[in-house]
Design a protein around this motif. Sequence first.
Motif, PDB file in Angstrom:
ATOM      1  N   ALA A   1      -0.482  -4.868  -5.280  1.00  0.00           N
ATOM      2  CA  ALA A   1      -0.515  -3.428  -5.010  1.00  0.00           C
ATOM      3  C   ALA A   1      -1.974  -2.998  -5.087  1.00  0.00           C
ATOM      4  O   ALA A   1      -2.651  -3.296  -6.067  1.00  0.00           O
ATOM      5  CB  ALA A   1       0.307  -2.679  -6.037  1.00  0.00           C
ATOM      6  N   THR A   2      -2.470  -2.335  -4.050  1.00  0.00           N
ATOM      7  CA  THR A   2      -3.893  -1.972  -4.052  1.00  0.00           C
ATOM      8  C   THR A   2      -4.167  -0.754  -3.187  1.00  0.00           C
ATOM      9  O   THR A   2      -3.359  -0.383  -2.331  1.00  0.00           O
ATOM     10  CB  THR A   2      -4.765  -3.149  -3.585  1.00  0.00           C
TER      11      THR A   2
ATOM     12  N   MET B   1       1.650 -11.683 -14.326  1.00  0.00           N
ATOM     13  CA  MET B   1       1.450 -10.285 -13.953  1.00  0.00           C
ATOM     14  C   MET B   1       0.127  -9.793 -14.520  1.00  0.00           C
ATOM     15  O   MET B   1      -0.218 -10.069 -15.667  1.00  0.00           O
ATOM     16  CB  MET B   1       2.608  -9.429 -14.483  1.00  0.00           C
ATOM     17  N   VAL B   2      -0.600  -9.040 -13.701  1.00  0.00           N
ATOM     18  CA  VAL B   2      -1.874  -8.467 -14.141  1.00  0.00           C
ATOM     19  C   VAL B   2      -1.802  -6.956 -13.940  1.00  0.00           C
ATOM     20  O   VAL B   2      -1.320  -6.487 -12.909  1.00  0.00           O
ATOM     21  CB  VAL B   2      -3.065  -9.062 -13.365  1.00  0.00           C
ATOM     22  N   PHE B   3      -2.299  -6.209 -14.950  1.00  0.00           N
ATOM     23  CA  PHE B   3      -2.114  -4.757 -14.971  1.00  0.00           C
ATOM     24  C   PHE B   3      -3.406  -4.020 -14.630  1.00  0.00           C
ATOM     25  O   PHE B   3      -4.504  -4.542 -14.804  1.00  0.00           O
ATOM     26  CB  PHE B   3      -1.646  -4.309 -16.353  1.00  0.00           C
ATOM     27  N   GLN B   4      -3.248  -2.776 -14.241  1.00  0.00           N
ATOM     28  CA  GLN B   4      -4.394  -1.911 -13.946  1.00  0.00           C
ATOM     29  C   GLN B   4      -5.344  -1.826 -15.147  1.00  0.00           C
ATOM     30  O   GLN B   4      -6.546  -1.866 -15.002  1.00  0.00           O
ATOM     31  CB  GLN B   4      -3.860  -0.526 -13.581  1.00  0.00           C
ATOM     32  N   GLN B   5      -4.748  -1.670 -16.351  1.00  0.00           N
ATOM     33  CA  GLN B   5      -5.573  -1.480 -17.563  1.00  0.00           C
ATOM     34  C   GLN B   5      -5.814  -2.787 -18.312  1.00  0.00           C
ATOM     35  O   GLN B   5      -6.052  -2.782 -19.513  1.00  0.00           O
ATOM     36  CB  GLN B   5      -4.912  -0.472 -18.493  1.00  0.00           C
TER      37      GLN B   5
ATOM     38  N   ILE C   1       0.851  -1.190   0.000  1.00  0.00           N
ATOM     39  CA  ILE C   1       0.000   0.000   0.000  1.00  0.00           C
ATOM     40  C   ILE C   1       0.886   1.240   0.000  1.00  0.00           C
ATOM     41  O   ILE C   1       2.090   1.157   0.261  1.00  0.00           O
ATOM     42  CB  ILE C   1      -0.980   0.030   1.199  1.00  0.00           C
ATOM     43  N   GLY C   2       0.277   2.375  -0.303  1.00  0.00           N
ATOM     44  CA  GLY C   2       1.039   3.619  -0.356  1.00  0.00           C
ATOM     45  C   GLY C   2       0.431   4.526  -1.404  1.00  0.00           C
ATOM     46  O   GLY C   2      -0.311   4.072  -2.276  1.00  0.00           O
ATOM     47  N   ALA C   3       0.754   5.798  -1.319  1.00  0.00           N
ATOM     48  CA  ALA C   3       0.185   6.785  -2.230  1.00  0.00           C
ATOM     49  C   ALA C   3       0.640   6.521  -3.663  1.00  0.00           C
ATOM     50  O   ALA C   3       1.604   5.778  -3.879  1.00  0.00           O
ATOM     51  CB  ALA C   3       0.604   8.183  -1.799  1.00  0.00           C
TER      52      ALA C   3
ATOM     53  N   GLU D   1      -2.576  -2.936  -8.938  1.00  0.00           N
ATOM     54  CA  GLU D   1      -3.791  -2.103  -8.838  1.00  0.00           C
ATOM     55  C   GLU D   1      -4.869  -2.561  -9.799  1.00  0.00           C
ATOM     56  O   GLU D   1      -5.404  -1.775 -10.584  1.00  0.00           O
ATOM     57  CB  GLU D   1      -3.447  -0.633  -9.090  1.00  0.00           C
ATOM     58  N   VAL D   2      -5.200  -3.829  -9.712  1.00  0.00           N
ATOM     59  CA  VAL D   2      -6.074  -4.422 -10.730  1.00  0.00           C
ATOM     60  C   VAL D   2      -7.515  -3.939 -10.649  1.00  0.00           C
ATOM     61  O   VAL D   2      -8.302  -4.201 -11.554  1.00  0.00           O
ATOM     62  CB  VAL D   2      -6.039  -5.966 -10.661  1.00  0.00           C
TER      63      VAL D   2
END
Lengths: 281, 246
Positions: free
Chosen positions: B195-196, B84-88, B36-38, B165-166
Amino acid sequence: MGAAPDRQEVRRQARRSRARRDRATASAATLIVVAALVLAVVLAPGWPSVRQSFLSWDDLRRAFPDILTGFWLDVRMFLATEPIVLVLGLTIALVRVTRAPVLFPVRAAAIAFTDVFRGVPTILVIFGVGFGVPALGFSWLTNDEVILGCTALTLSYSAYVAEVFRAGIVSVHPSQRAGARALGLTAGQTTRFVVLPQAIRRVVPPLLNDFISLQKDVALVSILGPVEAYRQAQIYGSEYFNYTPLLGAAALYLCVTIPLTRITDRLQDRQLARRSTGGAA
Amino acid sequence: MTPVVQVVAATKAFGANAVLAGIDLAVAEHEAVVLIGASGSGKSTLLRCIDLLEEIDDGDILLDGEVISDPAVNVDAVRRRIGMVFQQFNLFPHLDVLTNITLAPTRVHGTPRAAAEARARELLARFGLAGREREYPDRLSGGQQQRVAIIRALATDPRVLLLDEVTSALDPELVGEVLDLIGELKGDGMTMVIATHEMAFAREVADEICFLHQGAIIESGQPSTLLDDPKAEETRRFLQRIHSKR
């Protein structure tokens, strides 16, 4: 809900009458413009002589079979050149986008190739290849003007088409490459299965544009001697002092290029529609 | 026991901008570590470095005890073992769902097409996407697309799954279906680095939570400890900001 159908009916009628009015206005405007143009031409002082030398039905009929034969040569030159242009263009584009250091000389050559052949007028390339290559005097090299002319066209058009392909490749978002590499695909597999299929789909309309352009530019090969449609019409014109056959040749080119243009437009519209509906997320 | 993923004193800078400032991290088998984190704290860069999509400047990254951050390592061979899985999502728009999933198994791992398709269908059915095999990605909702993307990463049986950030690109009502899927994978014992920004989800799924700030892990620990009783001032401030946004 009792009143709703009435209001719908009123609106539908209003729309219909507006459409009718629009159509009438468009037709009237077209009619006026066309009539004015026709009048301007017909009333021109030189009209009688233009009519004689450019619109002579007899001359057209007499010359047409030969022009058609010449046009068949145009079509064959186009059909022979286009596939090679596509393969060569794609190869050059692929070379230009690779980053392997070993390929640096090839990449430099590809850049030089596109710079030169895109920068020189096609007619000069045809001159250079058509008269320069035979002058070298190699016995194993062909002296056939059609082959030399098509070779020149291939050089010129491959440079254009390579840039079209390259634009398509570059337009595929880097995240697609990342997605493929993350799955373990090699750089080559990524290009082949992920980048190229998307790139090629995107550049079909501009490629068709270059097709149309090439279908006309094959006429330039006539400067080397082959008698294709334009040249045939010109010969006829200087023999009988009548230029109607040139219009005949022009009509033949249009017979091929207009359908191609419509196909291009249709594909472009379809792609625009797809882009505006899909891929929102 | 050797950790599946180990990051040792990893640093990375983009120009003068230090993105990773000495990261140490170990992820044991079957463990889920949540970052986690900004935005800009280095979560995504860390994940991309583990998958060798970015190179670290210094330090080491190990996969099953083997150094993979060495320039001599075959990156393609390493990535085959990592999912690996991406945000987009990064689904391939020109391929249907089934082909998106079977591309890597058939082309990279040499799995026969029939076997790869059977496995893909099985995964699709398990995660509520049966019957979608022949759809193209842009016909699916964001949540469905992201589930397909996760299945695509799973189809090669990776040692570890990296989730970047999925759910950040999803409409709020679609977040749940994706998080549920990840929860199921946790139940299966999948090793994951996630990462979320979803704190409730982090609390539920994480064995360990790491708080990143300016490229460093400032604080890490079990979810209850870190989320309810943060030690560092930065962690406290970050959690306050997250909660006040609700």
